[in-house]
Design a protein around this motif. Structure first.
Motif, PDB file in Angstrom:
ATOM      1  N   TYR A 166       0.813  -1.216   0.000  1.00 32.76           N
ATOM      2  CA  TYR A 166       0.000   0.000   0.000  1.00 32.76           C
ATOM      3  C   TYR A 166       0.851   1.274   0.000  1.00 32.76           C
ATOM      4  O   TYR A 166       0.318   2.366  -0.206  1.00 32.76           O
ATOM      5  CB  TYR A 166      -0.926   0.015   1.213  1.00 32.76           C
ATOM      6  CG  TYR A 166      -2.094  -0.945   1.111  1.00 32.76           C
ATOM      7  CD1 TYR A 166      -2.611  -1.335  -0.119  1.00 32.76           C
ATOM      8  CD2 TYR A 166      -2.691  -1.457   2.264  1.00 32.76           C
ATOM      9  CE1 TYR A 166      -3.680  -2.214  -0.211  1.00 32.76           C
ATOM     10  CE2 TYR A 166      -3.773  -2.338   2.180  1.00 32.76           C
ATOM     11  CZ  TYR A 166      -4.256  -2.705   0.950  1.00 32.76           C
ATOM     12  OH  TYR A 166      -5.329  -3.567   0.862  1.00 32.76           O
ATOM     13  N   ASP A 169       3.310   3.682  -5.254  1.00 30.27           N
ATOM     14  CA  ASP A 169       2.559   4.647  -6.041  1.00 30.27           C
ATOM     15  C   ASP A 169       1.362   3.980  -6.710  1.00 30.27           C
ATOM     16  O   ASP A 169       1.491   2.902  -7.310  1.00 30.27           O
ATOM     17  CB  ASP A 169       3.458   5.263  -7.118  1.00 30.27           C
ATOM     18  CG  ASP A 169       4.538   6.167  -6.533  1.00 30.27           C
ATOM     19  OD1 ASP A 169       4.377   6.584  -5.374  1.00 30.27           O
ATOM     20  OD2 ASP A 169       5.524   6.430  -7.245  1.00 30.27           O
ATOM     21  N   GLY A 170       0.213   4.617  -6.609  1.00 31.55           N
ATOM     22  CA  GLY A 170      -0.992   4.111  -7.253  1.00 31.55           C
ATOM     23  C   GLY A 170      -1.773   3.102  -6.451  1.00 31.55           C
ATOM     24  O   GLY A 170      -2.867   2.704  -6.852  1.00 31.55           O
ATOM     25  N   ALA A 171      -1.228   2.651  -5.307  1.00 21.85           N
ATOM     26  CA  ALA A 171      -1.937   1.664  -4.481  1.00 21.85           C
ATOM     27  C   ALA A 171      -3.145   2.315  -3.815  1.00 21.85           C
ATOM     28  O   ALA A 171      -3.143   3.501  -3.494  1.00 21.85           O
ATOM     29  CB  ALA A 171      -0.998   1.107  -3.428  1.00 21.85           C
ATOM     30  N   LYS A 172      -4.190   1.515  -3.627  1.00 21.64           N
ATOM     31  CA  LYS A 172      -5.411   1.989  -2.989  1.00 21.64           C
ATOM     32  C   LYS A 172      -5.641   1.174  -1.712  1.00 21.64           C
ATOM     33  O   LYS A 172      -6.215   0.084  -1.763  1.00 21.64           O
ATOM     34  CB  LYS A 172      -6.597   1.861  -3.931  1.00 21.64           C
ATOM     35  CG  LYS A 172      -6.465   2.725  -5.196  1.00 21.64           C
ATOM     36  CD  LYS A 172      -7.671   2.564  -6.104  1.00 21.64           C
ATOM     37  CE  LYS A 172      -7.532   3.443  -7.337  1.00 21.64           C
ATOM     38  NZ  LYS A 172      -8.711   3.293  -8.253  1.00 21.64           N
ATOM     39  N   SER A 174      -6.979  -0.529   1.618  1.00 17.32           N
ATOM     40  CA  SER A 174      -8.292  -0.914   2.133  1.00 17.32           C
ATOM     41  C   SER A 174      -8.237  -0.886   3.651  1.00 17.32           C
ATOM     42  O   SER A 174      -7.493  -1.659   4.257  1.00 17.32           O
ATOM     43  CB  SER A 174      -8.680  -2.308   1.645  1.00 17.32           C
ATOM     44  OG  SER A 174      -9.772  -2.815   2.386  1.00 17.32           O
TER      45      SER A 174
END
Length: 222
Positions: A166, A169-172, A174
């Protein structure tokens, strides 16, 4: 709640769902059988029997002050597979669970069909003269310092950052997944094996090579 009691009196919690060829999951530190729920549900709906246990010192299993080492963990797994009379089983281990699976396979090949090691501590966890790809001693010391310093914060940092990527870069991220990891970690005992994690890793690096010579390699290639 399903449990077995080992020969040294430790209660081990396990899940056992479905029927068909068994797949046995061994979790990583400091998690529990719950970390495999998504994979267990997938294989359950594809006709497999799926089993996972909380390693001693973790989750719903007992948290004894002794026996928190690889040999006892493998003996506990063997007691579970014997209790359930598992044959032709596929064993999947992640991280610490990978070491558990490797040693179990070497000792109990007659019950095993195949083995899968996922990001396993075997055979490259500890950096040594013969293993340039392992972790430096400082890595183990950082884990120890994090857990002993503020375990609740450390068990948030790990899933928020490197464990699931996480921090890339670009990770979302949860929040639910992070909280689930934290919940499992906080249920684990801060055991002797953690305090001696660097020495444990050195032993684990050497021993799987011995296990491989004992015949585990054939099962890995299966």
């Amino acid at each position: 709640m399903s449990t077995i009691t080992t020969t040294d009196g430790v209660s081990i919690f396990y899940k056992d769902w479905g029927s068909g060829q068994p797949i046995v999951f061994s979790h990583g530190w400091p998690l529990t059988a719950d970390d495999w729920d998504a994979q267990m549900m997938f294989f359950l709906h594809h006709g497999y029997r799926v089993i996972a246990h909380d390693r001693r010192g973790h989750g719903r299993s007992d948290q004894p002050s002794t026996g928190n080492d690889m040999d006892h963990w493998v003996d506990d797994l063997a007691a579970l597979t014997e209790h359930l009379n598992l044959r032709d089983a596929i064993h999947i281990g992640h991280s610490t669970g990978g070491g558990e699976v490797a040693r179990y396979v070497a000792r109990h090949q007659k019950r095993v069909a195949k083995a899968v090691l996922v990001a396993s501590l075997t055979p490259n966890m500890y950096r040594s003269e013969n293993n340039a790809s392992g972790q430096l001693p400082a890595w183990f010391e950082a884990i120890r310092a994090g857990v002993l310093g503020n375990r609740a914060e450390f068990y948030r940092f790990v899933p928020e950052n490197p464990f699931y990527g996480y921090n890339l870069d670009g990770a979302k991220p949860s929040e639910a997944i992070i909280a689930n990891w934290w919940r499992q970690g906080m249920a684990a005992r801060c055991s002797r094996s953690l305090r001696d994690c660097r020495l444990l890793a050195r032993r684990l690096y050497r021993r799987p090579q011995e296990d491989h010579r004992a015949g585990a390699g054939d099962a890995w290639r299966g």
